[in-house]
Design an enzyme around this catalytic site. Structure first.
Site, mmCIF file in Angstrom:
data_model
loop_
_atom_site.group_PDB
_atom_site.id
_atom_site.type_symbol
_atom_site.label_atom_id
_atom_site.label_comp_id
_atom_site.label_asym_id
_atom_site.label_seq_id
_atom_site.Cartn_x
_atom_site.Cartn_y
_atom_site.Cartn_z
ATOM 1 N N GLU A 129 91.166 4.934 -14.528
ATOM 2 C CA GLU A 129 91.984 4.946 -15.753
ATOM 3 C C GLU A 129 91.537 3.841 -16.706
ATOM 4 O O GLU A 129 90.927 2.850 -16.277
ATOM 5 C CB GLU A 129 93.457 4.785 -15.398
ATOM 6 C CG GLU A 129 93.975 5.938 -14.552
ATOM 7 C CD GLU A 129 95.486 5.963 -14.412
ATOM 8 O OE1 GLU A 129 95.998 6.937 -13.850
ATOM 9 O OE2 GLU A 129 96.163 5.009 -14.861
ATOM 10 N N SER A 134 88.483 -0.283 -11.260
ATOM 11 C CA SER A 134 88.386 -0.088 -9.809
ATOM 12 C C SER A 134 89.720 -0.234 -9.090
ATOM 13 O O SER A 134 89.801 -0.019 -7.883
ATOM 14 C CB SER A 134 87.385 -1.098 -9.218
ATOM 15 O OG SER A 134 86.081 -0.870 -9.720
ATOM 16 N N PHE A 158 85.907 7.551 -17.900
ATOM 17 C CA PHE A 158 84.611 7.493 -17.217
ATOM 18 C C PHE A 158 84.459 8.646 -16.218
ATOM 19 O O PHE A 158 83.876 8.485 -15.141
ATOM 20 C CB PHE A 158 84.405 6.149 -16.490
ATOM 21 C CG PHE A 158 84.632 4.936 -17.350
ATOM 22 C CD1 PHE A 158 84.183 4.908 -18.657
ATOM 23 C CD2 PHE A 158 85.296 3.828 -16.854
ATOM 24 C CE1 PHE A 158 84.381 3.785 -19.459
ATOM 25 C CE2 PHE A 158 85.506 2.704 -17.636
ATOM 26 C CZ PHE A 158 85.043 2.679 -18.950
ATOM 27 N N ILE A 159 84.948 9.816 -16.597
ATOM 28 C CA ILE A 159 84.951 10.963 -15.692
ATOM 29 C C ILE A 159 83.700 11.812 -15.900
ATOM 30 O O ILE A 159 83.526 12.429 -16.958
ATOM 31 C CB ILE A 159 86.212 11.819 -15.877
ATOM 32 C CG1 ILE A 159 87.483 10.950 -15.806
ATOM 33 C CG2 ILE A 159 86.240 12.949 -14.853
ATOM 34 C CD1 ILE A 159 87.627 10.151 -14.531
ATOM 35 N N THR A 160 82.826 11.859 -14.890
ATOM 36 C CA THR A 160 81.627 12.693 -14.945
ATOM 37 C C THR A 160 82.025 14.162 -14.862
ATOM 38 O O THR A 160 82.853 14.537 -14.029
ATOM 39 C CB THR A 160 80.673 12.341 -13.792
ATOM 40 O OG1 THR A 160 80.338 10.947 -13.873
ATOM 41 C CG2 THR A 160 79.399 13.165 -13.854
ATOM 42 N N GLU A 243 81.152 8.784 -0.996
ATOM 43 C CA GLU A 243 80.728 8.504 -2.373
ATOM 44 C C GLU A 243 79.802 7.299 -2.421
ATOM 45 O O GLU A 243 78.777 7.321 -3.122
ATOM 46 C CB GLU A 243 81.948 8.254 -3.261
ATOM 47 C CG GLU A 243 81.566 7.970 -4.711
ATOM 48 C CD GLU A 243 82.769 7.698 -5.603
ATOM 49 O OE1 GLU A 243 82.554 7.440 -6.806
ATOM 50 O OE2 GLU A 243 83.913 7.729 -5.106
ATOM 51 N N ARG A 269 45.192 2.047 -14.699
ATOM 52 C CA ARG A 269 45.192 1.111 -15.827
ATOM 53 C C ARG A 269 44.128 0.027 -15.608
ATOM 54 O O ARG A 269 44.176 -0.712 -14.613
ATOM 55 C CB ARG A 269 46.575 0.469 -15.976
ATOM 56 C CG ARG A 269 46.668 -0.610 -17.041
ATOM 57 C CD ARG A 269 46.494 -0.067 -18.433
ATOM 58 N NE ARG A 269 46.861 -1.066 -19.432
ATOM 59 C CZ ARG A 269 46.654 -0.919 -20.724
ATOM 60 N NH1 ARG A 269 46.090 0.193 -21.191
ATOM 61 N NH2 ARG A 269 47.032 -1.855 -21.579
ATOM 62 N N GLY A 365 83.050 2.029 -7.912
ATOM 63 C CA GLY A 365 83.409 0.732 -7.336
ATOM 64 C C GLY A 365 82.357 -0.301 -7.680
ATOM 65 O O GLY A 365 81.201 -0.179 -7.282
#
Length: 388
Positions: A129, A134, A158-160, A243, A269, A365
């Site tokens: 929220e 967290s 922050f909801i995917t 998760e 390179r 988290g």
């Protein structure tokens, strides 16, 4: 490939997945990164291939495969260099769908889990929220029972998949006066009156839709409650281990991708008459970075093995996310440096990798929260137990 954990069947699955991603996803990544919108037709293609159901029961169209098929899926998604697209997939499969499978009743599984496996519906998990971060127990969203319905008010952020998903798995307080013991879990259709979403503009994960969601007197049937009322916090904590392991695996996979790319670049390179992988300072730094990555990868595989055997791995999974996400940030930072000025250019993969990786120590988290959880376990002797 590590034969301790991966069989020939696993390896065949990996090759099939690689072919699918290269054909159906990779050609679209640049467009999705620019627009921030993933073509919804891709979910049905994933479903038709069985990829969305690898971890779920055959009853609902899944394949019920072991944990290392999930590990393969996560690793290969990281190696197409779109953290946003990868997040959209695993947030659907292992955030939203995990709750449907674990706490949903038969009707919910048929109406939401089955079409999630087939790719006909896309889900998101709504816990964080605007004022909580967290602090899950501090959530303010409420669900008040009114006859045969619940009325939900509050907001999530922050909801995917928060903007374009078809349904939302939502945590809300049904008994606010008892704090985290009064949280419940619900499933809500996107089109339910009172649900609105605002798309957030992010540093990385540009392909995915990350949203702030508002619930304004959203009325849903009592049957949309998942599991028991007021048991939601226990359900959330129960799934944190998965998760965190997912984010640990994501981290070691993107670090490995960055190192492999940098190693190839350095072999081609030229500077001062030789390829730059001949310079001792660079060789030794790359060696250190590979060592850190391999340590995390092997640890993550061992945690996946334990989880696959039914062990409760909250400590190990928390350590996985903490260490692996820090490692990935460090690896990618130095790999960008190996490329010099080209590392800073958008035509090369490191700039996007650096942006996408930075969310690792924040999402799911923060590292600060994870350190406190680990401290409670190893210093205070706290014993986290699974829900029974």
């Amino acid at each position: 490939m590590n034969s301790m954990y991966f069989t020939e069947e696993h390896n065949l699955f990996r090759e099939s997945l690689k072919d699918f991603l290269n054909k159906e996803v990779v050609p679209n990544i640049e467009e999705w990164e620019k627009t921030g919108t993933i073509d919804k037709s891709i979910w049905k293609k994933f479903g038709d291939m069985g990829f969305l159901g690898i971890s779920y029961p055959e009853t609902y169209g899944g394949l019920n495969l072991d944990m290392f098929y999930m590990v393969i899926l996560l690793e290969e998604l990281q190696k197409i260099n779109s953290g946003g697209f990868a997040a959209a997939v695993w947030a659907h499969m292992y955030l939203a769908m995990t709750h449907l499978n674990a706490e949903g009743d038969e009707a919910i599984k048929q109406n939401y889990l089955e079409p999630s496996i087939s790719g006909d519906k896309l889900g998101c998990l709504c816990i964080t929220e605007p004022f909580g971060g967290s602090d899950v127990a501090g959530m303010r969203t409420t669900a008040v029972k009114d006859g045969d319905t619940y009325v939900i008010n509050g907001s999530k952020t922050f909801i995917t998949n928060g903007v374009y998903s078809d349904y939302l798995v939502v945590a809300a307080k049904t008994t606010p006066e008892i704090g985290n013991k009064g949280i419940s879990i619900f499933v809500i259709d996107r089109e339910t009156p009172g649900v609105s979403a605002t798309k957030l503009d992010k540093l990385g994960w540009r392909a995915s839709d990350t949203g702030e969601i508002a619930f304004d007197n959203v009325r849903i049937p009592v049957s949309n409650l998942m599991g028991e009322e007021n048991k939601g916090f226990s359900y959330i904590v129960q799934h944190f281990g998965l998760e965190r392991l997912i984010m640990g695996v994501n981290a070691h996979a993107r670090a490995e991708y960055a190192l492999d790319y940098a190693k190839q670049y350095m072999s081609e390179r030229m500077a001062f008459g030789k390829s730059i992988d001949n310079f001792q300072a660079l060789r030794h730094k790359l060696s250190d970075l590979y060592t850190e990555m391999e340590f995390c990868k092997e640890f993550n595989y061992s945690v996946a093995y334990k989880l696959n055997k039914g062990h409760y791995v909250v400590k190990e999974a928390t350590m996985s996310k903490l260490k692996s996400t820090q490692m990935a940030d460090d690896v990618i930072y130095h790999c960008l440096q190996f490329l010099g000025g080209y590392g800073y250019m958008e035509d090369y993969p490191m700039a996007r990798l650096l942006r996408d990786s930075r969310l690792g120590p924040i999402g799911g988290g923060t590292s600060e929260i994870l350190r406190e959880i680990i401290a409670k376990i190893v210093i205070d002797g706290k014993d986290y137990k699974p829900v029974t």
